[in-house]
Scaffold this motif. Structure first.
Motif, mmCIF file in Angstrom:
data_model
loop_
_atom_site.group_PDB
_atom_site.id
_atom_site.type_symbol
_atom_site.label_atom_id
_atom_site.label_comp_id
_atom_site.label_asym_id
_atom_site.label_seq_id
_atom_site.Cartn_x
_atom_site.Cartn_y
_atom_site.Cartn_z
ATOM 1 N N GLN A 856 -18.286 -49.277 3.394
ATOM 2 C CA GLN A 856 -17.055 -49.907 3.872
ATOM 3 C C GLN A 856 -16.174 -50.337 2.696
ATOM 4 O OE1 GLN A 856 -18.924 -52.939 6.175
ATOM 5 N NE2 GLN A 856 -18.825 -51.801 8.111
ATOM 6 N N ILE A 857 -16.824 -50.902 1.656
ATOM 7 C CA ILE A 857 -16.059 -51.331 0.476
ATOM 8 C C ILE A 857 -15.434 -50.138 -0.214
ATOM 9 C CG2 ILE A 857 -16.266 -52.388 -1.811
ATOM 10 C CD1 ILE A 857 -18.521 -54.147 -0.582
ATOM 11 N N GLU A 858 -16.190 -49.066 -0.392
ATOM 12 C CA GLU A 858 -15.671 -47.875 -1.067
ATOM 13 C C GLU A 858 -14.618 -47.180 -0.230
ATOM 14 O OE1 GLU A 858 -19.139 -45.604 -1.964
ATOM 15 O OE2 GLU A 858 -19.627 -46.781 -3.763
ATOM 16 N N ALA A 859 -14.723 -47.272 1.122
ATOM 17 C CA ALA A 859 -13.699 -46.681 1.990
ATOM 18 C C ALA A 859 -12.348 -47.359 1.781
ATOM 19 C CB ALA A 859 -14.126 -46.790 3.451
ATOM 20 N N MET A 860 -12.393 -48.616 1.282
ATOM 21 C CA MET A 860 -11.155 -49.349 0.980
ATOM 22 C C MET A 860 -10.796 -49.238 -0.494
ATOM 23 S SD MET A 860 -11.629 -52.773 3.367
ATOM 24 C CE MET A 860 -13.152 -53.303 2.622
ATOM 25 N N ASN A 861 -11.363 -48.209 -1.179
ATOM 26 C CA ASN A 861 -11.104 -47.964 -2.611
ATOM 27 C C ASN A 861 -11.580 -49.115 -3.489
ATOM 28 O OD1 ASN A 861 -9.868 -45.424 -2.209
ATOM 29 N ND2 ASN A 861 -7.977 -46.467 -1.601
ATOM 30 N N GLY A 862 -12.631 -49.789 -3.048
ATOM 31 C CA GLY A 862 -13.208 -50.868 -3.829
ATOM 32 C C GLY A 862 -14.575 -50.483 -4.364
ATOM 33 N N LYS A 863 -15.309 -51.474 -4.873
ATOM 34 C CA LYS A 863 -16.651 -51.231 -5.386
ATOM 35 C C LYS A 863 -17.438 -52.530 -5.310
ATOM 36 C CE LYS A 863 -15.116 -51.934 -10.171
ATOM 37 N NZ LYS A 863 -15.034 -51.371 -11.527
ATOM 38 N N VAL A 864 -18.770 -52.416 -5.407
ATOM 39 C CA VAL A 864 -19.630 -53.590 -5.334
ATOM 40 C C VAL A 864 -20.699 -53.472 -6.410
ATOM 41 C CG1 VAL A 864 -21.092 -52.516 -3.569
ATOM 42 C CG2 VAL A 864 -21.123 -55.003 -3.877
ATOM 43 N N MET A 865 -20.993 -54.608 -7.079
ATOM 44 C CA MET A 865 -22.016 -54.648 -8.117
ATOM 45 C C MET A 865 -22.906 -55.870 -7.881
ATOM 46 S SD MET A 865 -19.857 -53.670 -11.536
ATOM 47 C CE MET A 865 -18.916 -52.139 -11.627
ATOM 48 N N ALA A 866 -24.153 -55.772 -8.374
ATOM 49 C CA ALA A 866 -25.100 -56.864 -8.151
ATOM 50 C C ALA A 866 -25.773 -57.252 -9.457
ATOM 51 C CB ALA A 866 -26.151 -56.449 -7.130
ATOM 52 N N CYS A 867 -26.059 -58.553 -9.596
ATOM 53 C CA CYS A 867 -26.928 -59.017 -10.674
ATOM 54 C C CYS A 867 -27.920 -59.981 -10.032
ATOM 55 C CB CYS A 867 -26.142 -59.684 -11.799
ATOM 56 S SG CYS A 867 -25.095 -61.044 -11.278
ATOM 57 N N SER A 868 -29.181 -59.865 -10.443
ATOM 58 C CA SER A 868 -30.215 -60.633 -9.754
ATOM 59 C C SER A 868 -31.366 -60.931 -10.695
ATOM 60 C CB SER A 868 -30.713 -59.845 -8.531
ATOM 61 O OG SER A 868 -31.650 -60.619 -7.800
ATOM 62 N N GLU A 869 -32.062 -62.042 -10.400
ATOM 63 C CA GLU A 869 -33.252 -62.403 -11.142
ATOM 64 C C GLU A 869 -34.290 -62.869 -10.143
ATOM 65 O OE1 GLU A 869 -34.675 -65.271 -14.858
ATOM 66 O OE2 GLU A 869 -32.560 -65.081 -14.317
ATOM 67 N N VAL A 870 -35.457 -62.231 -10.200
ATOM 68 C CA VAL A 870 -36.514 -62.538 -9.241
ATOM 69 C C VAL A 870 -36.896 -64.016 -9.340
ATOM 70 C CG1 VAL A 870 -38.881 -62.028 -8.566
ATOM 71 C CG2 VAL A 870 -37.380 -60.180 -9.312
ATOM 72 N N GLY A 871 -36.915 -64.658 -8.175
ATOM 73 C CA GLY A 871 -37.283 -66.065 -8.128
ATOM 74 C C GLY A 871 -36.122 -67.016 -8.290
ATOM 75 N N LYS A 872 -34.942 -66.516 -8.668
ATOM 76 C CA LYS A 872 -33.777 -67.400 -8.884
ATOM 77 C C LYS A 872 -32.622 -67.076 -7.934
ATOM 78 C CE LYS A 872 -34.639 -68.646 -13.679
ATOM 79 N NZ LYS A 872 -34.059 -68.773 -15.040
ATOM 80 N N GLY A 873 -32.468 -65.838 -7.544
ATOM 81 C CA GLY A 873 -31.390 -65.513 -6.622
ATOM 82 C C GLY A 873 -30.606 -64.290 -7.028
ATOM 83 N N THR A 874 -29.559 -64.002 -6.243
ATOM 84 C CA THR A 874 -28.762 -62.784 -6.426
ATOM 85 C C THR A 874 -27.281 -63.122 -6.311
ATOM 86 O OG1 THR A 874 -30.530 -61.481 -5.436
ATOM 87 C CG2 THR A 874 -28.354 -60.436 -5.598
ATOM 88 N N THR A 875 -26.459 -62.436 -7.097
ATOM 89 C CA THR A 875 -24.999 -62.543 -6.981
ATOM 90 C C THR A 875 -24.427 -61.147 -6.750
ATOM 91 O OG1 THR A 875 -24.900 -64.455 -8.454
ATOM 92 C CG2 THR A 875 -22.850 -63.227 -8.110
ATOM 93 N N PHE A 876 -23.674 -60.992 -5.657
ATOM 94 C CA PHE A 876 -22.963 -59.739 -5.376
ATOM 95 C C PHE A 876 -21.490 -59.943 -5.700
ATOM 96 C CE2 PHE A 876 -26.699 -59.200 -2.708
ATOM 97 C CZ PHE A 876 -27.028 -57.862 -2.946
ATOM 98 N N ASN A 877 -20.918 -59.057 -6.539
ATOM 99 C CA ASN A 877 -19.496 -59.089 -6.881
ATOM 100 C C ASN A 877 -18.799 -57.936 -6.150
ATOM 101 O OD1 ASN A 877 -19.567 -61.281 -8.780
ATOM 102 N ND2 ASN A 877 -20.666 -59.903 -10.157
ATOM 103 N N ILE A 878 -17.897 -58.304 -5.223
ATOM 104 C CA ILE A 878 -17.203 -57.305 -4.395
ATOM 105 C C ILE A 878 -15.775 -57.173 -4.913
ATOM 106 C CG2 ILE A 878 -16.557 -56.647 -2.063
ATOM 107 C CD1 ILE A 878 -18.708 -58.749 -1.143
ATOM 108 N N TYR A 879 -15.396 -55.955 -5.329
ATOM 109 C CA TYR A 879 -14.090 -55.684 -5.909
ATOM 110 C C TYR A 879 -13.178 -55.099 -4.826
ATOM 111 C CZ TYR A 879 -16.256 -56.286 -10.505
ATOM 112 O OH TYR A 879 -16.889 -56.770 -11.602
#
Length: 884
Positions: A856-879
């Motif tokens: 869905q993000i790419e259909a809108m000419n965007g992109k998504v990236m993730a950074c994560s650390e086991v046991g601490k959590g995840t951050t998703f960056n949606i462009y």
């Protein structure tokens, strides 16, 4: 330090006798700065000197936590205090802190266990000493020593310093000037490293800085750097870490531009390489001698000739060399030659030397003086050119003169020698006799004019004038008469020569071309047949010469070029018919085919005429290879495929439309499934809460939440209807929506779900933030990421989801951060957004959410990236793409 340790040990003995002090004043008046802390690290006793040293005079420290007093205490000291509580006998070290005036202070400390009467550890005894002056003096001295050593080696050097405590990098004026930055420029470590050229230089300096900070390793590197103005320079950079009692305090170093030295060195090395290459690749024997005849240098040609090595020759006398055939006789003569050359004479002679097989070889030998700037002879250049071939040629010349007569007589071409003035025939060879039937007996009365038929007499007069003017004539076609009066075609040429008596003689050659003329007629007929064939081919056919000029075209090519007559096209190149770009590409292709001899077969090309007309061709270019194996042109064959390419594009567009519509259909199905499931789950949980709830106020609140969920479901259905309405259009319509409100709506839709899981959403999005999206997609995206953050929570803590936003030139970036289980990206990074990929053991994980969201993000000419650390959590960056 030893005295304090002894004193602390005495305290330990004393304190084992009793836990309390009746004489508390004794501790207060201790000459050593001392504090007693219990197991919770609260201050129980403190000497007046300890309170003064740490600027606590205005505070009642008794009962306060040590960590409250020293907020910036290092992790290592905390760890060591805990070790003492656990029974470690004694630990010492160095720490720093900032007093109430923000002045940096350094102190040396010793920690020992505090025992009660039963030998139980009840706390820690801490003794300290202010060593700030010592630290600063040592650091300053160390800096000065390093800078003094560096500056003693090089001049005009820039300096720099990194203070690890203040995390501040300082450049001097020279260093800033070398980086081409203004004097008020404030660097940091990362900026400093990024000035180095990407690749080897940047990696080397980054590793050097890290090794200095972590391992105490100094560096001295020659690297490349890109200045602020984009100029590449070579630099020597040095750095030294500063430590005190194993604590890292900072870095100091120097910086010097050595670009000119590097360039000069490279230039000198190149000049030396060129000289050595020329010296050693010369086909001549070459050596450099001093004025006494001692070898200084000798080239590879001379060494290979005699099968010797440098050490066999260098520093030895010229006359002692291996190759002289008669050493005793030649030696004295060579000494005289050396003496004469050393006095400025140029010596040259033909001599004989011995090669590696002791075979005599004739050589043209010369010895030249080499002068310095003052005109004095400083060395001698000895050269030897093998003239074996020349000597042999002399011997062969006589043989060749003998052979010439034989070749002259046996040549298939007729040779005639005549007097230019009188036309008298003086000599001719056997080929002339065979062709004309004239014999040597006819020579006395034969004249050159007798060989020319009456119809060609006027040509004879003209070519005699040309010979008299230029000294040569021909070759050109002519006719000769035989003795019986018949004629035959010849190709004649000739030149004037003179003899010792000054008589002008005319040497003429006459080649019988009767067979050649027959072949030419046959070739013309075959060419006519070939031309008829290619003119009727439904292809463009042409032949080009080495300059890409057309020397043959068929009718199709002629018509395409827009002309009726071949003469209008022949001799012209592609620049006469096409635009600059098309012509340049064609010329490059021609050169590649003719140089490599590799044909181009069936290549799709586009030609744009000067009038803008565009044609797509299927083109082949084949080299025309001559007898010498080299190309003398090429054959080109082109077929107009413009209509075929148009049909192909129409088919491709149809396939793309079908693919896009299919993808939209799949997306729509997933949106319906995923979004309606979330709403259904929310309704189900709210109804469960309502059935179980007895409190009237809470029931009213749940009914209100059900109403809001119902309204949001209707909004979702409206958005899905909109997706259905636009799914038949290739370009999905993006609309500006308020991101903050969308997140609030998602939170309401998931209220029961969030409440059940004690989840908290922190919405940091400004109220006025708008993004261009497809509304149905943004609802689905937010639902997916929020529910996933809760689903994959860490059971040891309540889930917290934080949403923030940032911008760059092209994108609005939504960051969704959670404190869940986290994902091992090293293991699952490449599969993170794959369909049906799961990374935890949740029973309801279907592995479809992230896949749908990414599409869905790419259909809108965007992109998504993730950074994560086991046991601490995840951050998703949606462009979100704000431009398209």
């Amino acid at each position: 330090m030893d005295n304090r340790i002894t004193l602390v040990r005495n305290y330990g003995i004393m304190l084992r006798e009793t836990q309390t002090f009746s004489n508390d004043y004794l501790i207060k008046q201790l000459p050593v700065s001392t504090a007693f802390v219990d197991k919770k690290f609260n201050i129980i006793h403190a000497s007046d000197k300890w309170i003064t040293d740490f600027d606590f005079s205005n505070r009642d420290v008794i009962g306060m936590s040590l960590f409250e007093l020293f907020k910036d205490i290092s992790k290592s000291w905390k760890k060591e205090l805990n070790s003492v509580i656990k029974g470690q006998a004694m630990i010492s070290g160095v720490e720093n802190f900032f007093d109430s005036q923000n002045n940096e202070k350094w102190f040396e400390w010793v920690n020992v266990p505090w025992y009660d009467a039963q030998e139980n550890i009840i706390g820690v005894i801490i003794q300290t000493k202010d060593i700030s002056d010592t630290i600063f003096d040592d650091v300053k001295l160390e800096k000065l020593e390093v800078l003094f050593k560096d500056k003693s080696k090089i001049s005009k050097i820039g300096g720099w310093e990194y203070d690890a405590v203040k995390d501040k990098l300082t450049w001097c004026k020279i260093t800033k000037k070398l980086h081409e930055v203004p004097e008020d420029f404030e660097p940091d470590v990362e900026i400093g490293i990024n000035f180095y050229k990407e690749g080897y230089s940047r990696n080397t300096i980054a590793m050097a800085v890290d090794n200095a900070m972590t391992k105490g390793v100094t560096w001295n590197e020659t690297l490349q750097l890109i200045t602020a103005k984009g100029k590449e320079i070579s630099v020597i950079t040095t750095g030294k870490p500063v430590f005190k009692n194993e604590k890292f305090l900072g870095l100091i170093g120097t910086f010097q531009d050595i670009t000119d030295e590097v360039l000069n060195k490279a230039k000198t090395e190149e000049q030396e390489r060129i000289f050595s290459s020329i010296f050693n690749s010369s086909y001549q024997f070459t050596a450099i001698l001093d004025t006494e005849g001692t070898f200084l240098e000798i080239n590879e040609t001379a060494l290979q000739f005699s099968d010797l090595k440098q050490e066999d020759i260098i520093n030895k006398k010229f006359w002692d060399a291996y190759w002289w055939p008669i050493p005793d006789m030649v030696k004295e003569g060579l000494k005289q030659v050396i003496t004469a050359a050393a006095q400025g004479e140029f010596m040259r002679n033909e001599i004989v030397v011995l090669d590696k097989n002791k075979q005599p070889i004739p050589v043209d030998f010369s010895l030249k003086p080499i002068y310095n700037e003052e005109g004095s002879v400083v060395s001698l250049l000895a050269e030897g050119r093998m003239i074996k071939e020349m000597v042999e040629a002399r011997q062969k010349l006589k043989i060749s003169e003998q052979k010439f007569r034989s070749l002259y007589e046996l040549s298939p071409i007729a040779y005639i020698l005549s007097d230019f003035e009188t036309g008298e025939i003086l000599d001719f060879n056997s080929s002339f006799e065979q062709a004309t039937a004239y014999g040597k007996g006819d020579m006395e009365n034969l004249r050159y004019a007798d060989l020319v038929p009456d119809s060609s007499k006027h040509k004879l007069i003209n070519f005699l004038k040309e010979v008299d003017l230029k000294g040569t004539y021909g070759p050109f076609e002519h006719k000769f008469c035989k003795k019986d009066g018949t004629t035959y075609p010849v190709l004649i040429s000739g030149s004037l020569v003179g003899n010792k008596k000054g008589r002008k003689l005319l040497w003429s050659t006459a080649q019988d071309i009767s067979e050649v003329k027959k072949k030419e007629k046959q070739i013309r007929e075959e060419q006519k047949l070939l031309k008829t064939l290619i003119d009727n081919l439904p292809l463009n056919v042409y032949i080009k010469d080495l300059e890409s000029r057309k020397v043959l075209v068929n009718k199709s090519e002629l018509i395409y070029c827009g002309f009726k007559e071949e003469a209008e096209v022949l001799g012209k190149n592609d620049f006469d018919f096409y635009d600059e770009t098309s012509a340049s590409i064609s010329r490059e292709e021609d050169l590649n085919v003719m140089n490599s001899l590799n044909p181009i077969l069936g290549k799709e090309t586009i030609s744009v005429k000067k009038d803008g007309g565009l044609t797509k061709f299927m083109t082949s270019k084949i080299p025309l290879i001559g007898p010498d194996g080299k190309a003398n042109g090429l054959i080109g064959i082109s077929m107009d495929i413009s209509d075929l390419k148009q049909q192909e594009q129409e088919l491709r567009d149809l396939i793309n439309v079908t693919s896009i519509q299919n993808k939209q259909l799949i997306n729509f199905a997933h949106i319906v499934s995923h979004n309606l499931r979330s709403h259904t789950a929310n309704f189900s949980m709210l109804l469960e809460f309502l059935v179980d709830e007895k409190d009237a106020n809470e029931q009213a609140n749940l009914i209100k939440m059900l109403t809001e969920a119902s309204d949001n479901l209707l909004d979702t259905l409206d958005n899905l209807n909109e997706v259905v309405a636009i799914s038949t259009n290739l370009n999905l319509d993006k609309k500006p929506v308020n991101l903050y409100e969308k997140i609030e709506a998602a939170e309401k839709n998931l209220a029961a779900f969030l409440k059940k899981n004690n989840a908290k959403i922190i919405n940091k999005i400004p109220d006025e933030t708008y993004i261009k999206v497809i509304p149905a997609y943004i609802d689905s995206i937010l639902m997916n990421f929020i529910t996933n953050a809760v689903k994959y929570k860490d059971d040891s803590r309540d889930p917290v989801i934080k949403l923030t936003v940032s911008n760059n030139e092209k994108y609005t970036i939504l960051s969704i951060e959670d404190n869940g289980l986290g994902i091992d990206l090293n293991k699952y990074g490449k599969k993170l957004f794959g369909m049906y990929k799961t990374f935890h053991d949740n029973s309801d994980a279907r592995g479809i959410g992230l896949y749908i969201t990414k599409n869905q993000i790419e259909a809108m000419n965007g992109k998504v990236m993730a950074c994560s650390e086991v046991g601490k959590g995840t951050t998703f960056n949606i462009y979100f793409n704000d431009k398209t």
